[in-house]
Design a protein around this motif. Sequence first.
Motif, PDB file in Angstrom:
ATOM      1  N   VAL A 157       0.847  -1.198   0.000  1.00 13.05           N
ATOM      2  CA  VAL A 157       0.000   0.000   0.000  1.00 13.05           C
ATOM      3  C   VAL A 157       0.882   1.247   0.000  1.00 13.05           C
ATOM      4  O   VAL A 157       1.841   1.338   0.767  1.00 13.05           O
ATOM      5  CB  VAL A 157      -0.929   0.018   1.240  1.00 13.05           C
ATOM      6  CG1 VAL A 157      -1.697   1.335   1.312  1.00 13.05           C
ATOM      7  CG2 VAL A 157      -1.892  -1.154   1.187  1.00 13.05           C
ATOM      8  N   LEU A 158       0.541   2.162  -0.904  1.00 15.04           N
ATOM      9  CA  LEU A 158       1.269   3.435  -0.979  1.00 15.04           C
ATOM     10  C   LEU A 158       0.241   4.555  -0.817  1.00 15.04           C
ATOM     11  O   LEU A 158      -0.547   4.817  -1.736  1.00 15.04           O
ATOM     12  CB  LEU A 158       2.002   3.520  -2.328  1.00 15.04           C
ATOM     13  CG  LEU A 158       2.681   4.837  -2.703  1.00 15.04           C
ATOM     14  CD1 LEU A 158       3.696   5.257  -1.644  1.00 15.04           C
ATOM     15  CD2 LEU A 158       3.400   4.698  -4.048  1.00 15.04           C
ATOM     16  N   ASP A 159       0.233   5.176   0.356  1.00 14.33           N
ATOM     17  CA  ASP A 159      -0.699   6.284   0.601  1.00 14.33           C
ATOM     18  C   ASP A 159       0.045   7.579   0.301  1.00 14.33           C
ATOM     19  O   ASP A 159       1.012   7.921   0.974  1.00 14.33           O
ATOM     20  CB  ASP A 159      -1.195   6.250   2.050  1.00 14.33           C
ATOM     21  CG  ASP A 159      -2.336   7.242   2.257  1.00 14.33           C
ATOM     22  OD1 ASP A 159      -2.223   8.392   1.778  1.00 14.33           O
ATOM     23  OD2 ASP A 159      -3.341   6.874   2.871  1.00 14.33           O
ATOM     24  N   THR A 160      -0.436   8.294  -0.716  1.00 13.27           N
ATOM     25  CA  THR A 160       0.325   9.454  -1.212  1.00 13.27           C
ATOM     26  C   THR A 160      -0.163  10.786  -0.631  1.00 13.27           C
ATOM     27  O   THR A 160       0.292  11.835  -1.066  1.00 13.27           O
ATOM     28  CB  THR A 160       0.261   9.517  -2.756  1.00 13.27           C
ATOM     29  OG1 THR A 160      -1.093   9.799  -3.143  1.00 13.27           O
ATOM     30  CG2 THR A 160       0.720   8.229  -3.383  1.00 13.27           C
ATOM     31  N   THR A 161      -1.075  10.709   0.350  1.00  8.08           N
ATOM     32  CA  THR A 161      -1.673  11.949   0.884  1.00  8.08           C
ATOM     33  C   THR A 161      -0.617  12.993   1.250  1.00  8.08           C
ATOM     34  O   THR A 161      -0.752  14.164   0.898  1.00  8.08           O
ATOM     35  CB  THR A 161      -2.546  11.647   2.126  1.00  8.08           C
ATOM     36  OG1 THR A 161      -3.483  10.638   1.763  1.00  8.08           O
ATOM     37  CG2 THR A 161      -3.266  12.887   2.613  1.00  8.08           C
ATOM     38  N   HIS A 162       0.410  12.551   1.969  1.00  6.83           N
ATOM     39  CA  HIS A 162       1.412  13.524   2.432  1.00  6.83           C
ATOM     40  C   HIS A 162       2.752  13.328   1.732  1.00  6.83           C
ATOM     41  O   HIS A 162       3.798  13.677   2.266  1.00  6.83           O
ATOM     42  CB  HIS A 162       1.600  13.390   3.954  1.00  6.83           C
ATOM     43  CG  HIS A 162       0.331  13.568   4.705  1.00  6.83           C
ATOM     44  ND1 HIS A 162      -0.333  14.775   4.781  1.00  6.83           N
ATOM     45  CD2 HIS A 162      -0.458  12.686   5.383  1.00  6.83           C
ATOM     46  CE1 HIS A 162      -1.441  14.639   5.479  1.00  6.83           C
ATOM     47  NE2 HIS A 162      -1.545  13.383   5.848  1.00  6.83           N
ATOM     48  N   MET A 163       2.722  12.755   0.554  1.00 13.24           N
ATOM     49  CA  MET A 163       4.002  12.457  -0.122  1.00 13.24           C
ATOM     50  C   MET A 163       4.221  13.332  -1.341  1.00 13.24           C
ATOM     51  O   MET A 163       3.271  13.696  -2.039  1.00 13.24           O
ATOM     52  CB  MET A 163       4.031  10.982  -0.553  1.00 13.24           C
ATOM     53  CG  MET A 163       4.214  10.028   0.603  1.00 13.24           C
ATOM     54  SD  MET A 163       4.095   8.332   0.028  1.00 13.24           S
ATOM     55  CE  MET A 163       5.805   7.922  -0.201  1.00 13.24           C
TER      56      MET A 163
END
Length: 234
Positions: free
Chosen positions: A201-207
């Motif tokens: 899983v790659l959560d990009t919200t803060h990336m």
Amino acid sequence: MKKIIIAIDGYSACGKSTTAKIVASKLGYAYIDTGAMYRATTLYFHQHYVNITDPKAIHKALENINITFIYNPKANRNETYLNGLNVEDEIRKMYISEQVSEVSAIKEVRKYMVALQQKMGKKKGLVMDGRDIGTAVFPSAELKIFMQADMHVRAFRRQQELLEKKQVVGIEEIIENITKRDLLDTTREEGPLRKAEDAYVLDTTHMTVDEQVDFVINLSVGKMIESQNSIIIN
Ligand code: DC
């Protein structure tokens, strides 16, 4: 180093294609945007008034659709061609976004596209993004990524993307469209969007984009080494 298949799935506007494109270029891999294939098909259906409740009409339309990707060095991107015509900008417009989930839920359409996509991956060395790549198209891909992000962040990013193409669309309209597509994409019978069990899983919200790319590249290198070692052991 042994070439692998990198499958990137996830919700709309999480940064899948931005990440996939850069990863492919860094690894010298091909990049296939399967969303563009469903969008080009939707454009064809729209232009030819294809009745999506008529299996014969769908079958005939699919036989007449030829989708290719051609690299444009000026824009430094692969562009989508539908029957020889560059449709890259047209397929990103809102009227296509509004119809694409319905067209991509059609069993015949999915069967046809999945077969095409599997053919494209025969030689490996490929980054493919979409909704069902790790689950239906390449269930044995060496690396699977599942991308997600907060809805408001996704909508804002999509708005910026559209603005760059001189399309002004309100945030509410974008949120409504993305929410509707998420629902259709996750609940359809054929190839629904879901995380493959072995996907990261790659959560990009803060990336940032660079961080997203690094995350995938690091995993890719690990998987390439693993694949290489498994050849030696076997
Ligand atoms: O990635 P995108 O937003 O350009 O994709 C457009 C639509 O196509 C999306 O709402 C769902 C559909 N799609 C799909 O059903 N399966 C894929 N592998 C890729 C996209």
